[in-house]
Write an enzyme that holds these catalytic residues in place. Structure first.
Site, PDB file in Angstrom:
ATOM      1  N   ASP A 196       0.765  -1.314  -0.029  1.00 13.87           N
ATOM      2  CA  ASP A 196       0.026   0.087  -0.115  1.00 13.87           C
ATOM      3  C   ASP A 196       1.050   1.174  -0.149  1.00 13.87           C
ATOM      4  OD1 ASP A 196      -2.050  -1.660   0.270  1.00 13.87           O
ATOM      5  OD2 ASP A 196      -2.913  -0.823   2.065  1.00 13.87           O
TER       6      ASP A 196
ATOM      7  N   HIS B 123       4.403  -7.441   0.164  1.00 13.49           N
ATOM      8  CA  HIS B 123       3.944  -8.665  -0.465  1.00 13.49           C
ATOM      9  C   HIS B 123       4.651  -9.098  -1.754  1.00 13.49           C
ATOM     10  CE1 HIS B 123      -0.041  -8.961   1.910  1.00 13.49           C
ATOM     11  NE2 HIS B 123       0.432  -7.599   2.417  1.00 13.49           N
TER      12      HIS B 123
ATOM     13  N   SER C 156       8.330   3.990   5.210  1.00 13.54           N
ATOM     14  CA  SER C 156       9.400   3.820   4.472  1.00 13.54           C
ATOM     15  C   SER C 156       9.070   3.764   3.014  1.00 13.54           C
ATOM     16  CB  SER C 156      10.387   2.422   4.897  1.00 13.54           C
ATOM     17  OG  SER C 156      11.704   2.632   4.450  1.00 13.54           O
TER      18      SER C 156
END
Length: 259
Positions: free
Chosen positions: A86, A142, A226
């Site tokens: 995301d 992911h 980050s």
């Protein structure tokens, strides 16, 4: 003068003592009352969280929350590349002069990011995607494609902020920050996921040393906000499918390999 002051501020927030204090405070139960305020301030979508807000006993546990199963659907076709996180897709495109890309007015070289010209050469003339994760985002990453993990290694030491101010006034954080690199061999191209730490060198956490990469699987998280750099080698015919920068979620299609 303004730039010098802001650069000093950015470097101060990268101080290991300040980072340690922040890390311990956010992981303490004393931070639990801040969770509601944090969720409200950043407009967190609590409907997709693995557990209700009351389950989390510290700001850190809330920040590193998982999502409910199926919260981030994706196209499982092998030729489709999906977003690994995301966040905000802040930049993407083909490498300039074979090895460079620009973010916030700074030109970066993959030779410096990989700190090894031989490793970097695999991604020359390829494609890049830059994902920035703000405090409002889900902070797990992911696998963007099926494949095999062929390399894992860490580079860099200190970690300065990678927010807008850090990228504008900091000391080239993508080339100097602590970063954990995962390289995948897929049916089409070699991929590299460069997970860039922020505020302290232990901000990147992996679950296991498994060599199997299954598209969509959660394989780690950031302890603080980050950035992820995703590089596609470009050995096959690849085309980005995203049209512009902006908000993005895990599982959204960002590119496709062509026959």
């Amino acid at each position: 003068m303004k730039k010098k002051f802001l650069k000093s501020f950015v470097e101060l927030t990268g101080n290991p003592v300040a980072s340690s204090i922040l890390r311990h405070l956010s992981a303490s139960r004393l931070s639990k009352p801040l969770i509601k305020m944090y969720s409200s301030a950043y407009k967190i979508d609590e409907s997709s969280m693995e557990y209700p807000r009351a389950h989390y006993d510290s700001l850190q546990s809330f920040f590193t929350r998982k999502l409910t199963s199926g919260a981030r659907p994706f196209d499982n076709a092998p030729e489709v590349l999906i977003s690994p996180s995301d966040g905000h897709l802040s930049s993407f495109g083909r490498m300039k002069d074979g090895h460079q890309f620009t973010i916030k007015g700074h030109t970066y070289s993959i030779n410096e990011i990989f700190m090894d010209e031989k490793r970097a050469s695999d991604y020359k003339n390829g494609w890049y995607f830059v994902f920035y994760l703000s405090p409002a985002d889900y902070h797990h990453f992911h696998y963007p494609a099926d494949g095999t993990v062929i390399n894992r290694y860490a580079l860099g030491k200190k970690s300065y902020p990678v927010n807008n101010m850090g990228l504008t006034y900091g000391d080239r954080p993508f080339e100097t920050n602590y970063r954990l690199i995962t390289e995948l061999s897929t049916a089409y191209d070699k991929l590299a996921l460069v997970k860039v730490g922020a505020l302290n060198v232990n901000s990147v956490q992996l679950y296991s040393s498994s060599k199997e990469a299954k598209k969509g699987d959660d394989f780690g998280y950031f302890s603080f906000g980050s950035t992820i750099l995703l590089f596609v080698a470009g050995d096959s015919t690849f085309s980005p499918t995203v049209q512009k920068t902006g908000a993005i979620q895990v599982g959204e299609t960002i590119g496709r390999w062509l026959p």
